[in-house]
Design an enzyme around this catalytic site. Structure first.
Site, PDB file in Angstrom:
ATOM      1  N   CYS A 204       0.915  -1.100   0.007  1.00 51.19           N
ATOM      2  CA  CYS A 204       0.126  -0.263  -0.225  1.00 51.19           C
ATOM      3  C   CYS A 204       0.799   1.180   0.117  1.00 51.19           C
ATOM      4  O   CYS A 204       1.906   1.249   0.661  1.00 51.19           O
ATOM      5  CB  CYS A 204      -0.768  -0.108   1.248  1.00 51.19           C
ATOM      6  SG  CYS A 204      -1.972   1.409   1.279  1.00 51.19           S
TER       7      CYS A 204
ATOM      8  N   ASP B 249       0.375   3.824   1.784  1.00 53.38           N
ATOM      9  CA  ASP B 249       0.256   4.409   2.988  1.00 53.38           C
ATOM     10  C   ASP B 249       1.930   4.531   3.585  1.00 53.38           C
ATOM     11  O   ASP B 249       2.598   3.854   3.633  1.00 53.38           O
ATOM     12  CB  ASP B 249      -0.281   3.473   4.024  1.00 53.38           C
ATOM     13  CG  ASP B 249      -0.808   4.049   5.444  1.00 53.38           C
ATOM     14  OD1 ASP B 249       0.194   4.694   6.128  1.00 53.38           O
ATOM     15  OD2 ASP B 249      -1.948   4.289   5.688  1.00 53.38           O
TER      16      ASP B 249
ATOM     17  N   ARG C 222       3.107   4.504   6.308  1.00 51.07           N
ATOM     18  CA  ARG C 222       3.447   3.839   7.637  1.00 51.07           C
ATOM     19  C   ARG C 222       3.854   2.662   7.175  1.00 51.07           C
ATOM     20  O   ARG C 222       4.407   1.805   8.179  1.00 51.07           O
ATOM     21  CB  ARG C 222       2.160   3.929   8.427  1.00 51.07           C
ATOM     22  CG  ARG C 222       1.664   5.136   9.160  1.00 51.07           C
ATOM     23  CD  ARG C 222       0.406   5.115   9.672  1.00 51.07           C
ATOM     24  NE  ARG C 222      -0.692   4.622   8.764  1.00 51.07           N
ATOM     25  CZ  ARG C 222      -1.826   4.361   9.116  1.00 51.07           C
ATOM     26  NH1 ARG C 222      -2.293   4.656  10.298  1.00 51.07           N
ATOM     27  NH2 ARG C 222      -2.889   4.085   8.324  1.00 51.07           N
TER      28      ARG C 222
END
Length: 238
Positions: free
Chosen positions: A64, A66, A68
């Protein structure tokens, strides 16, 4: 951020502070890079000389976007050890030429041994796909995840806790993307030539940092259904 009045008496936003903040955050990246180079050279004076010679990763990570869940941080690997493709909600669509180009290069040129689809709990893309809201252009991308929900609607609708339902869709989305990869001619043709290529599905728990192996590893097309197998013998058998 501050405001002031112009000659017409109207409030005007003072953008100087904004520009300074933007400049500071950008310059920090440059400073951090220099510090990283210094640390690496202190550890190994030949680090960048060797890095520039080429790459031979054994893993393709499809994760992903993302911020993080960076592949090297999550797996504790070094530069050159993981080939990476990332998009919103780690989708593997058969019409995505970007993903397919990465997959083809990783499998047929780099000869990776493991392809990992890595989702994560708390995925905003998955949560958005579960809603009935419109978000803009991304709605077309999220439709792939909505299709996953449709395939597993009976199980998902039975989960009354919304947070748990989202977590389960994260897992099911990873599983379906693993199957999507296995359905590609890229993976299936590679399986005809060698037996050291596996496709895996992981979910990262951001609360603990630990990886959950979904146990959907595939090393052949035989669990996909014969209609997806690009193999004359498999079709004839049915």
């Amino acid at each position: 951020m501050s405001t002031q009045e112009n000659t017409n008496g109207k409030a005007v936003i003072n953008t100087n502070n904004i520009k300074l903040a933007q400049s500071d955050s950008y310059n920090t990246l440059i400073k951090n890079n220099a510090a990283w180079v210094e640390r690496k050279l202190a550890e190994d004076s030949e680090f960048f000389t060797n890095l520039a010679k080429g790459q031979s990763p054994e893993v393709l990570w499809i994760g992903c976007s993302d911020s993080r869940v960076p592949a090297n941080e999550v797996t504790g690997t070094k530069p050159g050890e993981v080939f990476v493709h990332r998009n919103i909600a780690n989708v593997c669509a058969h019409s995505d030429m970007n993903m397919l180009s990465v997959l083809d290069y990783a499998v047929n040129v780099l000869k990776v041994k493991h392809v990992i689809v890595a989702g994560h709990y708390g995925c905003g893309g998955v949560a958005a796909a579960m809603s009935n809201k419109q978000f803009g252009l991304i709605d077309n991308w999220l439709r792939h995840i909505k299709d996953v929900y449709r395939l597993h609607a009976k199980e998902l609708d039975a989960i009354t806790d919304e947070a748990e339902r989202v977590k389960r869709l994260v897992e099911l989305n990873v599983t379906e993307q693993v199957y999507n990869l296995c359905k590609t001619t890229i993976i299936q043709n590679a399986w005809k030539e060698r037996h050291d290529l596996e496709v895996h599905g992981w979910v990262i728990d951001l609360a603990s940092g630990l990886v959950k192996d979904l146990k959907v590893t595939s090393s052949s097309p035989h669990n996909l259904g014969y209609v997806y197998e690009f193999n004359v013998e498999a079709v004839a058998a049915h």
